[in-house]
Motif scaffolding. Structure first.
Motif, mmCIF file in Angstrom:
data_model
loop_
_atom_site.group_PDB
_atom_site.id
_atom_site.type_symbol
_atom_site.label_atom_id
_atom_site.label_comp_id
_atom_site.label_asym_id
_atom_site.label_seq_id
_atom_site.Cartn_x
_atom_site.Cartn_y
_atom_site.Cartn_z
ATOM 1 N N THR A 14 0.857 -1.183 0.000
ATOM 2 C CA THR A 14 0.000 0.000 0.000
ATOM 3 C C THR A 14 0.896 1.236 0.000
ATOM 4 O OG1 THR A 14 -0.150 -0.042 2.407
ATOM 5 C CG2 THR A 14 -1.939 -1.110 1.178
ATOM 6 N N ARG A 15 0.325 2.340 -0.409
ATOM 7 C CA ARG A 15 1.065 3.601 -0.477
ATOM 8 C C ARG A 15 0.424 4.609 0.459
ATOM 9 N NH1 ARG A 15 -0.223 4.111 -6.620
ATOM 10 N NH2 ARG A 15 -2.197 3.766 -5.582
ATOM 11 N N TRP A 16 1.180 5.582 0.865
ATOM 12 C CA TRP A 16 0.686 6.630 1.750
ATOM 13 C C TRP A 16 -0.578 7.264 1.177
ATOM 14 C CZ3 TRP A 16 0.911 8.452 6.430
ATOM 15 C CH2 TRP A 16 0.517 9.766 6.698
ATOM 16 N N LYS A 17 -0.593 7.513 -0.112
ATOM 17 C CA LYS A 17 -1.734 8.182 -0.753
ATOM 18 C C LYS A 17 -2.984 7.308 -0.813
ATOM 19 C CE LYS A 17 -1.880 7.159 -5.607
ATOM 20 N NZ LYS A 17 -3.318 6.970 -5.659
ATOM 21 N N ASP A 18 -2.848 5.990 -0.566
ATOM 22 C CA ASP A 18 -4.009 5.094 -0.610
ATOM 23 C C ASP A 18 -4.969 5.330 0.552
ATOM 24 O OD1 ASP A 18 -2.883 3.919 -2.868
ATOM 25 O OD2 ASP A 18 -2.054 2.222 -1.761
ATOM 26 N N ASN A 19 -4.443 5.803 1.684
ATOM 27 C CA ASN A 19 -5.304 6.061 2.843
ATOM 28 C C ASN A 19 -6.177 7.288 2.591
ATOM 29 O OD1 ASN A 19 -4.135 3.944 4.210
ATOM 30 N ND2 ASN A 19 -3.397 5.171 5.911
ATOM 31 N N ASP A 20 -7.402 7.223 3.070
ATOM 32 C CA ASP A 20 -8.280 8.379 2.959
ATOM 33 C C ASP A 20 -8.354 9.096 4.310
ATOM 34 O OD1 ASP A 20 -10.105 6.903 4.517
ATOM 35 O OD2 ASP A 20 -11.366 6.385 2.812
ATOM 36 N N VAL A 21 -9.222 10.086 4.435
ATOM 37 C CA VAL A 21 -9.292 10.875 5.662
ATOM 38 C C VAL A 21 -9.767 10.057 6.858
ATOM 39 C CG1 VAL A 21 -9.598 13.056 4.445
ATOM 40 C CG2 VAL A 21 -11.611 11.757 5.162
ATOM 41 N N GLY A 57 -7.816 -7.276 -23.234
ATOM 42 C CA GLY A 57 -8.928 -7.583 -22.336
ATOM 43 C C GLY A 57 -9.609 -6.310 -21.876
ATOM 44 N N LEU A 58 -10.935 -6.280 -21.972
ATOM 45 C CA LEU A 58 -11.719 -5.147 -21.491
ATOM 46 C C LEU A 58 -12.557 -5.589 -20.298
ATOM 47 C CD1 LEU A 58 -13.055 -3.639 -24.850
ATOM 48 C CD2 LEU A 58 -10.998 -3.005 -23.574
ATOM 49 N N CYS A 59 -12.558 -4.792 -19.245
ATOM 50 C CA CYS A 59 -13.377 -5.085 -18.077
ATOM 51 C C CYS A 59 -14.828 -4.754 -18.397
ATOM 52 C CB CYS A 59 -12.904 -4.272 -16.873
ATOM 53 S SG CYS A 59 -13.927 -4.512 -15.408
ATOM 54 N N VAL A 60 -15.709 -5.734 -18.163
ATOM 55 C CA VAL A 60 -17.132 -5.501 -18.392
ATOM 56 C C VAL A 60 -17.941 -5.581 -17.103
ATOM 57 C CG1 VAL A 60 -17.050 -6.252 -20.800
ATOM 58 C CG2 VAL A 60 -17.591 -7.918 -18.998
ATOM 59 N N GLU A 61 -17.300 -6.029 -16.027
ATOM 60 C CA GLU A 61 -17.984 -6.124 -14.734
ATOM 61 C C GLU A 61 -16.945 -6.202 -13.630
ATOM 62 O OE1 GLU A 61 -20.581 -9.451 -12.266
ATOM 63 O OE2 GLU A 61 -20.613 -9.509 -14.454
ATOM 64 N N SER A 62 -17.213 -5.525 -12.524
ATOM 65 C CA SER A 62 -16.367 -5.675 -11.335
ATOM 66 C C SER A 62 -17.216 -5.444 -10.094
ATOM 67 C CB SER A 62 -15.167 -4.723 -11.361
ATOM 68 O OG SER A 62 -15.578 -3.386 -11.362
ATOM 69 N N GLN A 63 -16.806 -6.092 -9.022
ATOM 70 C CA GLN A 63 -17.559 -6.019 -7.768
ATOM 71 C C GLN A 63 -16.594 -6.257 -6.618
ATOM 72 O OE1 GLN A 63 -20.428 -9.175 -7.520
ATOM 73 N NE2 GLN A 63 -20.704 -8.930 -5.332
ATOM 74 N N CYS A 64 -16.858 -5.632 -5.484
ATOM 75 C CA CYS A 64 -16.032 -5.823 -4.297
ATOM 76 C C CYS A 64 -16.914 -5.912 -3.061
ATOM 77 C CB CYS A 64 -15.050 -4.661 -4.142
ATOM 78 S SG CYS A 64 -13.883 -4.870 -2.781
ATOM 79 N N THR A 65 -16.604 -6.892 -2.212
ATOM 80 C CA THR A 65 -17.231 -7.011 -0.906
ATOM 81 C C THR A 65 -16.158 -6.753 0.135
ATOM 82 O OG1 THR A 65 -18.789 -8.652 -1.741
ATOM 83 C CG2 THR A 65 -18.505 -8.543 0.654
ATOM 84 N N PHE A 66 -16.351 -5.718 0.929
ATOM 85 C CA PHE A 66 -15.373 -5.302 1.930
ATOM 86 C C PHE A 66 -15.651 -6.033 3.240
ATOM 87 C CE2 PHE A 66 -16.061 -1.899 -1.096
ATOM 88 C CZ PHE A 66 -14.760 -1.612 -1.494
ATOM 89 N N LYS A 67 -14.605 -6.608 3.834
ATOM 90 C CA LYS A 67 -14.756 -7.372 5.068
ATOM 91 C C LYS A 67 -13.977 -6.762 6.231
ATOM 92 C CE LYS A 67 -16.179 -11.564 2.998
ATOM 93 N NZ LYS A 67 -17.464 -11.829 3.580
ATOM 94 N N GLN A 68 -12.799 -6.205 5.944
ATOM 95 C CA GLN A 68 -11.943 -5.583 6.956
ATOM 96 C C GLN A 68 -11.232 -4.399 6.303
ATOM 97 O OE1 GLN A 68 -9.063 -8.371 8.563
ATOM 98 N NE2 GLN A 68 -10.484 -10.068 8.335
ATOM 99 N N SER A 69 -10.794 -3.481 7.113
ATOM 100 C CA SER A 69 -10.040 -2.348 6.574
ATOM 101 C C SER A 69 -8.593 -2.725 6.330
ATOM 102 C CB SER A 69 -10.078 -1.175 7.554
ATOM 103 O OG SER A 69 -11.372 -0.652 7.646
ATOM 104 N N LEU A 70 -8.031 -2.123 5.305
ATOM 105 C CA LEU A 70 -6.593 -2.142 5.057
ATOM 106 C C LEU A 70 -6.101 -0.722 5.270
ATOM 107 C CD1 LEU A 70 -6.613 -4.166 1.722
ATOM 108 C CD2 LEU A 70 -5.761 -4.989 3.941
ATOM 109 N N ALA A 71 -4.836 -0.570 5.624
ATOM 110 C CA ALA A 71 -4.281 0.768 5.820
ATOM 111 C C ALA A 71 -2.796 0.758 5.529
ATOM 112 C CB ALA A 71 -4.523 1.250 7.251
ATOM 113 N N PHE A 72 -2.288 1.891 5.024
ATOM 114 C CA PHE A 72 -0.852 2.053 4.860
ATOM 115 C C PHE A 72 -0.212 1.941 6.243
ATOM 116 C CE2 PHE A 72 2.951 4.677 4.971
ATOM 117 C CZ PHE A 72 3.651 4.158 3.890
ATOM 118 N N PRO A 73 0.841 1.177 6.429
ATOM 119 C CA PRO A 73 1.717 0.549 5.448
ATOM 120 C C PRO A 73 1.497 -0.964 5.275
ATOM 121 C CG PRO A 73 2.896 0.707 7.509
ATOM 122 C CD PRO A 73 1.493 1.229 7.751
#
Length: 138
Positions: A14-21, A57-73
């Protein structure tokens, strides 16, 4: 799904910029992790030529189910497997794990349709790519 469900892994820092407020990796970055593990596999293992090959390859569908937080680093272990392999399409399942943990922080689905680079019409998967994808089919 747990870590053992995925035959291919890529460690992504992960990168520093990946974290949000809110102090964790922002949701849009998870999709970047999906793109990274999929395309790394297609290029390195499948021999996909992203710059000049006749098939893309072209993306025609994407989905994400969030289970836990990730954080830098954190380091993210991105797991990949093929859920369904069609004539010109591939449905992937992705698991994002904190390094060393068995339970996923997120689970994803991503569908590619492979097309002719110029015409942008679906084409059968090239043999070398199909062989690579069969190797990670669940």
């Amino acid at each position: 799904m747990d870590r053992d469900s995925f035959p291919h892994f890529l460690a992504i820092g992960t990168r520093w910029k990946d974290n949000d407020v809110y102090g964790h990796v922002n949701n849009v970055e998870y999709y970047s992790f999906f793109d990274t593990v999929i395309n790394e596999f297609l290029i390195r293992v499948g021999g996909l030529d992203i710059h000049g090959g006749p098939v893309i390859g072209l993306c025609v569908e994407s989905q994400c189910t969030f289970k836990q937080s990730l954080a830098f680093p954190d380091t993210v272990d991105a797991g990949l497997r093929v859920a369904k392999l069609g004539n010109s399409s591939v449905a992937y399942e992705i698991g994002l794990f904190r390094a060393g943990l068995a339970e996923p922080a997120a689970l994803g689905r991503f569908v590619h349709v492979f097309v002719d680079r110029e015409e942008r019409r679906p084409v059968p998967l090239p043999d070398h790519l199909r062989t690579a994808l069969e190797g990670i089919s669940g």
